[in-house]
Design a protein around this motif. Structure first.
Motif, PDB file in Angstrom:
ATOM      1  N   PHE A  89      55.604  54.883  43.870  1.00  0.00           N
ATOM      2  CA  PHE A  89      54.475  54.016  44.189  1.00  0.00           C
ATOM      3  C   PHE A  89      54.371  53.864  45.702  1.00  0.00           C
ATOM      4  O   PHE A  89      55.369  53.921  46.424  1.00  0.00           O
ATOM      5  CB  PHE A  89      54.655  52.635  43.553  1.00  0.00           C
ATOM      6  N   GLY A  90      53.135  53.662  46.171  1.00  0.00           N
ATOM      7  CA  GLY A  90      52.943  53.358  47.579  1.00  0.00           C
ATOM      8  C   GLY A  90      53.245  51.904  47.849  1.00  0.00           C
ATOM      9  O   GLY A  90      53.018  51.035  46.989  1.00  0.00           O
ATOM     10  N   PRO A  91      53.739  51.580  49.057  1.00  0.00           N
ATOM     11  CA  PRO A  91      54.083  50.188  49.371  1.00  0.00           C
ATOM     12  C   PRO A  91      52.866  49.309  49.645  1.00  0.00           C
ATOM     13  O   PRO A  91      52.996  48.091  49.717  1.00  0.00           O
ATOM     14  CB  PRO A  91      54.950  50.321  50.626  1.00  0.00           C
ATOM     15  N   GLU A  92      51.698  49.927  49.799  1.00  0.00           N
ATOM     16  CA  GLU A  92      50.487  49.147  50.042  1.00  0.00           C
ATOM     17  C   GLU A  92      50.101  48.382  48.772  1.00  0.00           C
ATOM     18  O   GLU A  92      50.150  48.931  47.672  1.00  0.00           O
ATOM     19  CB  GLU A  92      49.336  50.054  50.466  1.00  0.00           C
ATOM     20  N   TYR A  93      49.714  47.136  48.937  1.00  0.00           N
ATOM     21  CA  TYR A  93      49.366  46.332  47.773  1.00  0.00           C
ATOM     22  C   TYR A  93      48.083  45.551  48.013  1.00  0.00           C
ATOM     23  O   TYR A  93      47.676  45.295  49.148  1.00  0.00           O
ATOM     24  CB  TYR A  93      50.497  45.378  47.395  1.00  0.00           C
ATOM     25  N   ARG A  94      47.461  45.178  46.904  1.00  0.00           N
ATOM     26  CA  ARG A  94      46.327  44.261  46.911  1.00  0.00           C
ATOM     27  C   ARG A  94      46.639  43.114  45.970  1.00  0.00           C
ATOM     28  O   ARG A  94      47.100  43.350  44.842  1.00  0.00           O
ATOM     29  CB  ARG A  94      45.058  44.976  46.448  1.00  0.00           C
ATOM     30  N   ASP A  95      46.422  41.905  46.418  1.00  0.00           N
ATOM     31  CA  ASP A  95      46.597  40.728  45.569  1.00  0.00           C
ATOM     32  C   ASP A  95      45.240  40.394  44.957  1.00  0.00           C
ATOM     33  O   ASP A  95      44.361  39.844  45.629  1.00  0.00           O
ATOM     34  CB  ASP A  95      47.128  39.544  46.382  1.00  0.00           C
ATOM     35  N   ILE A  96      45.075  40.715  43.682  1.00  0.00           N
ATOM     36  CA  ILE A  96      43.772  40.616  43.027  1.00  0.00           C
ATOM     37  C   ILE A  96      43.760  39.419  42.082  1.00  0.00           C
ATOM     38  O   ILE A  96      44.676  39.238  41.277  1.00  0.00           O
ATOM     39  CB  ILE A  96      43.451  41.904  42.254  1.00  0.00           C
ATOM     40  N   ARG A  97      42.706  38.632  42.192  1.00  0.00           N
ATOM     41  CA  ARG A  97      42.531  37.484  41.293  1.00  0.00           C
ATOM     42  C   ARG A  97      42.135  38.025  39.920  1.00  0.00           C
ATOM     43  O   ARG A  97      41.004  38.381  39.673  1.00  0.00           O
ATOM     44  CB  ARG A  97      41.466  36.531  41.829  1.00  0.00           C
ATOM     45  N   MET A  98      43.091  38.076  39.013  1.00  0.00           N
ATOM     46  CA  MET A  98      42.857  38.612  37.669  1.00  0.00           C
ATOM     47  C   MET A  98      42.887  37.531  36.590  1.00  0.00           C
ATOM     48  O   MET A  98      42.316  37.707  35.515  1.00  0.00           O
ATOM     49  CB  MET A  98      43.911  39.658  37.323  1.00  0.00           C
ATOM     50  N   LEU A  99      43.572  36.422  36.867  1.00  0.00           N
ATOM     51  CA  LEU A  99      43.816  35.374  35.871  1.00  0.00           C
ATOM     52  C   LEU A  99      43.290  34.053  36.420  1.00  0.00           C
ATOM     53  O   LEU A  99      43.635  33.657  37.530  1.00  0.00           O
ATOM     54  CB  LEU A  99      45.320  35.290  35.601  1.00  0.00           C
ATOM     55  N   TRP A 100      42.431  33.392  35.657  1.00  0.00           N
ATOM     56  CA  TRP A 100      41.870  32.126  36.141  1.00  0.00           C
ATOM     57  C   TRP A 100      41.503  31.210  34.984  1.00  0.00           C
ATOM     58  O   TRP A 100      41.306  31.627  33.856  1.00  0.00           O
ATOM     59  CB  TRP A 100      40.656  32.373  37.030  1.00  0.00           C
ATOM     60  N   LYS A 101      41.394  29.931  35.331  1.00  0.00           N
ATOM     61  CA  LYS A 101      41.148  28.893  34.342  1.00  0.00           C
ATOM     62  C   LYS A 101      39.644  28.638  34.201  1.00  0.00           C
ATOM     63  O   LYS A 101      38.885  28.706  35.165  1.00  0.00           O
ATOM     64  CB  LYS A 101      41.856  27.610  34.788  1.00  0.00           C
ATOM     65  N   ASP A 102      39.231  28.343  32.996  1.00  0.00           N
ATOM     66  CA  ASP A 102      37.839  27.960  32.740  1.00  0.00           C
ATOM     67  C   ASP A 102      37.643  26.528  33.229  1.00  0.00           C
ATOM     68  O   ASP A 102      38.077  25.572  32.601  1.00  0.00           O
ATOM     69  CB  ASP A 102      37.545  28.058  31.242  1.00  0.00           C
ATOM     70  N   ASN A 103      36.964  26.411  34.396  1.00  0.00           N
ATOM     71  CA  ASN A 103      36.746  25.069  34.948  1.00  0.00           C
ATOM     72  C   ASN A 103      35.271  24.735  35.129  1.00  0.00           C
ATOM     73  O   ASN A 103      34.917  23.748  35.766  1.00  0.00           O
ATOM     74  CB  ASN A 103      37.490  24.914  36.277  1.00  0.00           C
ATOM     75  N   GLY A 104      34.388  25.585  34.582  1.00  0.00           N
ATOM     76  CA  GLY A 104      32.964  25.309  34.633  1.00  0.00           C
ATOM     77  C   GLY A 104      32.251  25.862  35.845  1.00  0.00           C
ATOM     78  O   GLY A 104      31.030  25.998  35.843  1.00  0.00           O
ATOM     79  N   THR A 105      33.004  26.204  36.899  1.00  0.00           N
ATOM     80  CA  THR A 105      32.383  26.752  38.109  1.00  0.00           C
ATOM     81  C   THR A 105      32.784  28.197  38.371  1.00  0.00           C
ATOM     82  O   THR A 105      32.269  28.821  39.293  1.00  0.00           O
ATOM     83  CB  THR A 105      32.753  25.912  39.343  1.00  0.00           C
ATOM     84  N   ASP A 106      33.726  28.734  37.608  1.00  0.00           N
ATOM     85  CA  ASP A 106      34.153  30.119  37.782  1.00  0.00           C
ATOM     86  C   ASP A 106      32.997  31.050  37.433  1.00  0.00           C
ATOM     87  O   ASP A 106      32.293  30.844  36.451  1.00  0.00           O
ATOM     88  CB  ASP A 106      35.381  30.418  36.925  1.00  0.00           C
ATOM     89  N   ARG A 107      32.826  32.104  38.238  1.00  0.00           N
ATOM     90  CA  ARG A 107      31.656  32.958  38.063  1.00  0.00           C
ATOM     91  C   ARG A 107      31.835  34.264  38.829  1.00  0.00           C
ATOM     92  O   ARG A 107      32.651  34.356  39.741  1.00  0.00           O
ATOM     93  CB  ARG A 107      30.406  32.241  38.599  1.00  0.00           C
ATOM     94  N   TYR A 108      31.022  35.255  38.467  1.00  0.00           N
ATOM     95  CA  TYR A 108      30.947  36.503  39.216  1.00  0.00           C
ATOM     96  C   TYR A 108      29.665  36.504  40.040  1.00  0.00           C
ATOM     97  O   TYR A 108      28.626  36.011  39.588  1.00  0.00           O
ATOM     98  CB  TYR A 108      30.959  37.701  38.275  1.00  0.00           C
TER      99      TYR A 108
ATOM    100  N   GLY B 277      60.184  45.002  48.817  1.00  0.00           N
ATOM    101  CA  GLY B 277      60.660  44.582  50.122  1.00  0.00           C
ATOM    102  C   GLY B 277      59.931  45.257  51.272  1.00  0.00           C
ATOM    103  O   GLY B 277      59.894  44.709  52.384  1.00  0.00           O
ATOM    104  N   ARG B 278      59.359  46.415  51.036  1.00  0.00           N
ATOM    105  CA  ARG B 278      58.629  47.154  52.071  1.00  0.00           C
ATOM    106  C   ARG B 278      57.100  47.048  51.884  1.00  0.00           C
ATOM    107  O   ARG B 278      56.353  47.802  52.485  1.00  0.00           O
ATOM    108  CB  ARG B 278      59.060  48.617  52.061  1.00  0.00           C
ATOM    109  N   ALA B 279      56.666  46.126  51.066  1.00  0.00           N
ATOM    110  CA  ALA B 279      55.257  46.016  50.713  1.00  0.00           C
ATOM    111  C   ALA B 279      54.381  45.723  51.931  1.00  0.00           C
ATOM    112  O   ALA B 279      54.750  44.951  52.819  1.00  0.00           O
ATOM    113  CB  ALA B 279      55.068  44.911  49.669  1.00  0.00           C
ATOM    114  N   ILE B 280      53.208  46.365  51.946  1.00  0.00           N
ATOM    115  CA  ILE B 280      52.257  46.251  53.051  1.00  0.00           C
ATOM    116  C   ILE B 280      50.903  45.814  52.476  1.00  0.00           C
ATOM    117  O   ILE B 280      50.348  46.519  51.619  1.00  0.00           O
ATOM    118  CB  ILE B 280      52.081  47.607  53.773  1.00  0.00           C
TER     119      ILE B 280
END
Length: 280
Positions: free
Chosen positions: A176-195, A274-277
């Motif tokens: 795997f490459g050490p480059e990463y993206r932190d992606i919002r995949m999990l969220w709570k239904d709070n009435g304002t969540d939207r795409y 440990g080497r994540a970018i």
């Protein structure tokens, strides 16, 4: 085609909900959402994997012609499928679709399924971490959303065999490459969540969030053939900047010695983390 914030079904779209899931009064801790096209080779393994932590799955099938719909509809954890019968191939329509399909699934989940949390996933991803118990914990009560740290798997000279249907995709590649993206995949239904917007992978969610889980991403590494098909897809259907130019340069270069960003490759585990970018 409807705009990205129009969550009504088009004439070419049909919503199918399994009778066993319809009108359920019990609030589900987690409903997972995915949009797919021609993913028959990996979809059964994907749905089995996601079903380990999701209570119900809703699928948008974007005009597949390889058996994707049948696999999705037959899976016991799939509660509903939106079947789109017309592929829209202009660049503008593809950018709209990335957002609209996910927003449509979210709207359907809110209308027909009493979910507490939502999880948006792609078929070529595999997740590491106890998501099922997290959404049932007091820790989850304090958060509005969770980001998942995603690392790309790579084809290498010593690990270039294609993925074989019916096998597990989790831990399929060695490096795997050490480059990463932190992606919002999990969220709570709070009435304002939207795409919103174009080409939106992540929903807009108000509130606190943390990075809690890992993801192995196989979008670049199922096979050499799939790599070149991915390059052609982005060149053909997405704007030259920033998509087409990058992917045109990658065509024919599926086998890697280093990552697409020029970094060393690492096995999955502590050294990689440990080497994540971070990348944008």
């Amino acid at each position: 085609m409807s705009g990205p914030t129009d969550w009504a079904l088009d004439d070419d779209e049909e919503l199918l909900i399994k009778r066993s899931f319809a009108n359920r009064a019990v609030r589900s801790p987690l409903v997972a959402l995915t949009r797919v096209r021609n993913e028959a080779a990996i979809l059964l393994d994907t749905l089995d994997h996601v079903a380990e932590f999701a209570d119900e799955i809703i699928v948008y099938d974007d005009a597949s012609h390889d058996g994707t719909f049948d696999i999705a509809w037959a899976h016991p954890s799939v509660a509903g499928v939106v079947r789109n019968r017309r592929w829209r191939d202009s660049m503008e329509e593809r950018l709209l679709s990335e957002t609209r399909h996910r927003g449509l699934l979210l709207n359907i989940a809110k209308q027909h399924f009493a979910a507490r949390w939502f999880f948006c996933f792609d078929a070529d991803e595999r997740y590491i971490g106890d998501i099922r118990n997290f959404v049932r914990s007091s820790w989850a009560d304090r958060l509005a959303a969770v980001r998942v740290r995603l690392f790309d798997a790579y084809i290498t000279e010593t690990d270039s065999a294609p993925y074989v249907e019916g096998h597990s995709l989790l831990n399929f590649r060695k490096y795997f490459g050490p480059e990463y993206r932190d992606i919002r995949m999990l969220w709570k239904d709070n009435g304002t969540d939207r795409y919103s917007g174009l080409d939106a992978r992540e929903p807009i969610v108000d509130g606190d969030e943390e990075v809690l889980f890992y993801c192995q991403h196989y979008g670049k590494s199922l096979s050499i053939e799939q790599w070149d098909a991915t390059c052609e897809y982005y060149v053909k259907y997405f704007p030259y900047e920033p998509y087409g130019k990058k992917w045109a340069a990658r065509k024919g270069k599926a086998v890697h010695i280093r990552s697409d960003f020029g970094a060393s490759l690492y096995p999955w585990g502590g050294e990689l983390f440990g080497r994540a970018i971070p990348v944008t």
